[in-house]
Design an enzyme around this catalytic site. Structure first.
Site, PDB file in Angstrom:
ATOM      1  N   TYR A  33       0.826  -1.203   0.000  1.00  0.00           N
ATOM      2  CA  TYR A  33       0.000   0.000   0.000  1.00  0.00           C
ATOM      3  C   TYR A  33       0.858   1.249   0.000  1.00  0.00           C
ATOM      4  O   TYR A  33       2.073   1.187   0.181  1.00  0.00           O
ATOM      5  CB  TYR A  33      -0.949  -0.005   1.208  1.00  0.00           C
ATOM      6  CG  TYR A  33      -0.301   0.301   2.539  1.00  0.00           C
ATOM      7  CD1 TYR A  33       0.526  -0.628   3.172  1.00  0.00           C
ATOM      8  CD2 TYR A  33      -0.494   1.532   3.169  1.00  0.00           C
ATOM      9  CE1 TYR A  33       1.123  -0.339   4.392  1.00  0.00           C
ATOM     10  CE2 TYR A  33       0.090   1.825   4.388  1.00  0.00           C
ATOM     11  CZ  TYR A  33       0.894   0.883   4.999  1.00  0.00           C
ATOM     12  OH  TYR A  33       1.502   1.179   6.200  1.00  0.00           O
ATOM     13  N   ARG A  52       8.044   4.455  -4.775  1.00  0.00           N
ATOM     14  CA  ARG A  52       8.121   3.456  -3.704  1.00  0.00           C
ATOM     15  C   ARG A  52       7.094   2.347  -3.920  1.00  0.00           C
ATOM     16  O   ARG A  52       7.370   1.174  -3.641  1.00  0.00           O
ATOM     17  CB  ARG A  52       7.929   4.116  -2.332  1.00  0.00           C
ATOM     18  CG  ARG A  52       8.154   3.126  -1.184  1.00  0.00           C
ATOM     19  CD  ARG A  52       8.152   3.786   0.173  1.00  0.00           C
ATOM     20  NE  ARG A  52       6.853   4.350   0.510  1.00  0.00           N
ATOM     21  CZ  ARG A  52       6.605   5.053   1.601  1.00  0.00           C
ATOM     22  NH1 ARG A  52       7.581   5.277   2.481  1.00  0.00           N
ATOM     23  NH2 ARG A  52       5.406   5.530   1.829  1.00  0.00           N
ATOM     24  N   ARG A 100      -7.290 -20.449  -2.108  1.00  0.00           N
ATOM     25  CA  ARG A 100      -6.201 -20.318  -1.139  1.00  0.00           C
ATOM     26  C   ARG A 100      -5.089 -21.344  -1.369  1.00  0.00           C
ATOM     27  O   ARG A 100      -5.345 -22.529  -1.513  1.00  0.00           O
ATOM     28  CB  ARG A 100      -6.748 -20.456   0.281  1.00  0.00           C
ATOM     29  CG  ARG A 100      -5.728 -20.064   1.341  1.00  0.00           C
ATOM     30  CD  ARG A 100      -6.272 -20.180   2.754  1.00  0.00           C
ATOM     31  NE  ARG A 100      -5.272 -19.706   3.712  1.00  0.00           N
ATOM     32  CZ  ARG A 100      -4.228 -20.437   4.111  1.00  0.00           C
ATOM     33  NH1 ARG A 100      -4.073 -21.656   3.656  1.00  0.00           N
ATOM     34  NH2 ARG A 100      -3.336 -19.936   4.948  1.00  0.00           N
ATOM     35  N   HIS A 102      -0.382 -21.179  -0.912  1.00  0.00           N
ATOM     36  CA  HIS A 102       0.720 -20.241  -0.711  1.00  0.00           C
ATOM     37  C   HIS A 102       1.376 -19.776  -2.019  1.00  0.00           C
ATOM     38  O   HIS A 102       1.789 -18.637  -2.145  1.00  0.00           O
ATOM     39  CB  HIS A 102       1.783 -20.861   0.205  1.00  0.00           C
ATOM     40  CG  HIS A 102       1.353 -20.919   1.641  1.00  0.00           C
ATOM     41  ND1 HIS A 102       0.189 -21.532   2.045  1.00  0.00           N
ATOM     42  CD2 HIS A 102       1.923 -20.429   2.761  1.00  0.00           C
ATOM     43  CE1 HIS A 102       0.062 -21.424   3.349  1.00  0.00           C
ATOM     44  NE2 HIS A 102       1.100 -20.752   3.813  1.00  0.00           N
ATOM     45  N   LYS A 146       6.550  -1.908   1.780  1.00  0.00           N
ATOM     46  CA  LYS A 146       5.378  -1.378   2.482  1.00  0.00           C
ATOM     47  C   LYS A 146       4.209  -2.356   2.343  1.00  0.00           C
ATOM     48  O   LYS A 146       3.263  -2.112   1.589  1.00  0.00           O
ATOM     49  CB  LYS A 146       5.031   0.013   1.929  1.00  0.00           C
ATOM     50  CG  LYS A 146       4.177   0.847   2.871  1.00  0.00           C
ATOM     51  CD  LYS A 146       4.175   2.283   2.438  1.00  0.00           C
ATOM     52  CE  LYS A 146       3.124   3.099   3.155  1.00  0.00           C
ATOM     53  NZ  LYS A 146       3.258   3.165   4.604  1.00  0.00           N
ATOM     54  N   GLU A 179      12.403   2.404  14.076  1.00  0.00           N
ATOM     55  CA  GLU A 179      11.443   3.440  13.666  1.00  0.00           C
ATOM     56  C   GLU A 179      10.202   3.347  14.527  1.00  0.00           C
ATOM     57  O   GLU A 179      10.115   2.501  15.422  1.00  0.00           O
ATOM     58  CB  GLU A 179      11.087   3.256  12.179  1.00  0.00           C
ATOM     59  CG  GLU A 179      10.469   1.903  11.886  1.00  0.00           C
ATOM     60  CD  GLU A 179      10.219   1.624  10.402  1.00  0.00           C
ATOM     61  OE1 GLU A 179      10.051   2.577   9.636  1.00  0.00           O
ATOM     62  OE2 GLU A 179      10.171   0.442  10.035  1.00  0.00           O
ATOM     63  N   LEU A 204      11.226   1.263   6.954  1.00  0.00           N
ATOM     64  CA  LEU A 204      10.597   1.760   5.738  1.00  0.00           C
ATOM     65  C   LEU A 204      11.251   3.103   5.412  1.00  0.00           C
ATOM     66  O   LEU A 204      11.365   3.962   6.290  1.00  0.00           O
ATOM     67  CB  LEU A 204       9.089   1.962   5.945  1.00  0.00           C
ATOM     68  CG  LEU A 204       8.393   2.431   4.661  1.00  0.00           C
ATOM     69  CD1 LEU A 204       8.198   1.261   3.706  1.00  0.00           C
ATOM     70  CD2 LEU A 204       7.065   3.090   4.961  1.00  0.00           C
TER      71      LEU A 204
HETATM   72  N1  PMP Z   1       7.782   3.669   8.972  1.00  0.00           N
HETATM   73  C1  PMP Z   1       6.644   2.958   8.982  1.00  0.00           C
HETATM   74  C2  PMP Z   1       6.648   1.613   9.596  1.00  0.00           C
HETATM   75  C3  PMP Z   1       5.480   3.489   8.413  1.00  0.00           C
HETATM   76  O1  PMP Z   1       4.343   2.778   8.406  1.00  0.00           O
HETATM   77  C4  PMP Z   1       5.510   4.800   7.881  1.00  0.00           C
HETATM   78  C5  PMP Z   1       4.254   5.421   7.340  1.00  0.00           C
HETATM   79  N2  PMP Z   1       3.918   4.924   6.092  1.00  0.00           N
HETATM   80  C6  PMP Z   1       6.716   5.511   7.886  1.00  0.00           C
HETATM   81  C7  PMP Z   1       7.831   4.911   8.445  1.00  0.00           C
HETATM   82  C8  PMP Z   1       6.816   6.884   7.309  1.00  0.00           C
HETATM   83  O2  PMP Z   1       6.763   6.842   5.920  1.00  0.00           O
HETATM   84  P1  PMP Z   1       6.158   8.046   5.063  1.00  0.00           P
HETATM   85  O3  PMP Z   1       6.954   9.262   5.443  1.00  0.00           O
HETATM   86  O4  PMP Z   1       6.370   7.635   3.668  1.00  0.00           O
HETATM   87  O5  PMP Z   1       4.744   8.166   5.454  1.00  0.00           O
END
Ligand code: PMP
Length: 282
Positions: A33, A52, A100, A102, A146, A179, A204
């Site tokens: 997403y 991305r 379903r 894998h 993501k 993060e 991310l």
């Molecule tokens: N880390 C994670 C785990 C996230 O879910 C997000 C939000 N999407 C971010 C960092 C920040 O990314 P962005 O600045 O692209 O929203």
């Protein structure tokens, strides 16, 4: 006004929008997403978000549901139909619907959902800052993708809320901060160095993070990409998070300990102003 969602080529009432029970996103979290901010009618950093998205699709070995021009059009159409001036647009691509199993299904088309909603920037929170707690990072090892598998993020967010904080910073086995549950983590050290994790598989690579990095570099701030430890964070002069919905939000307490006297620091404030100006650019 009723909300409209885009689901596999159709614009339909949000309340009636459905995917099949054998959608692989539903069964396996086999999907990815993006969330893009809408600011005064324009998409903030649309290009980097779509880059991305392409990268996530590639890493998942998933086909793109449509070309970029068509995707840009569909996003704008969802924004327009929902009359969003300030808010977000959400885009989700799964490997599609199939019995379903894998293994990648043969012949399943990727499923695309796009929604948009109004959401004003949380200026009060950006002013006051947030308290965070540190928690073990129990996620898989490809956090650079993501994916819609946010199980560990969901558990950590709720644990933070239950502890009276707003969010959690996820810490690896060596005690280094990766993060937040939906944001990137930054500190300002005593040496006035701006520090955030390098974009490897453990985080991310936030689009807001990239914008703030560029803004900091343009201003000549001392910026380093490296992991920082939880104890370094506790001793930091300033701390903040970046994200599509949080922009630049000060972190004023970590595990109950005030950071920078419990208020936003000067570098955080400067970056907030720079980022807001960036988001305002059409
Ligand atoms: N880390 C994670 C785990 C996230 O879910 C997000 C939000 N999407 C971010 C960092 C920040 O990314 P962005 O600045 O692209 O929203």
């Amino acid at each position: 006004m009723s909300r409209i969602a885009y689901v596999n080529g159709r614009y339909i009432a949000h309340r009636a929008a459905r995917v099949h029970i054998e959608d692989r996103g539903y069964q396996f979290a086999d999907g990815i997403y993006e969330v893009v901010a809408v600011r005064r009618g324009h998409l903030v950093d649309e290009g980097p978000h779509l880059d991305r998205l392409d990268r996530s699709l590639g890493e998942m070995r998933m086909a793109a549901p449509m070309g970029r021009a068509a995707l840009r059009h569909a996003m704008r159409e969802v924004i327009r139909r929902n009359r969003v001036a300030d808010g977000i647009v959400y885009l989700q691509v799964t490997r599609g619907v199939a019995p379903r199993g894998h293994a990648f299904p043969k012949g399943a088309a990727p499923a695309l959902v796009i929604t948009a909603k109004r959401l004003a920037p949380n200026y009060a929170q950006m002013e006051k800052g947030i308290a965070i707690v540190t928690l073990p990072d129990i996620r898989w090892k490809r956090r650079d993708i993501k994916t819609v598998n946010l199980t560990a993020n969901v558990l950590a967010k709720q644990q933070a809320l239950d502890a009276g904080a707003y969010d959690a910073w996820l810490v690896d086995e060596a005690g280094m901060v990766n993060e937040g549950t939906a944001s990137n983590a930054w500190i300002v050290t005593r040496a006035k160095e701006l520090v955030t994790h390098a974009p490897d598989h453990s985080i991310l690579n936030g689009i807001t993070r990239l914008a703030v990095k560029r803004l900091a570099e343009t201003k000549g701030y001392r910026f380093v990409e490296r992991p920082f430890s939880k104890s370094e964070a506790l001793a930091a002069e300033e701390a903040f998070v970046t994200g599509t919905t949080s922009w630049v939000t000060p972190v004023v307490a970590i595990d109950g300990k005030p950071i920078g006297g419990g208020t936003a620091g000067p570098l955080t404030r400067a970056l907030q102003r720079l980022y807001e100006a960036h988001a305002d650019e059409p």
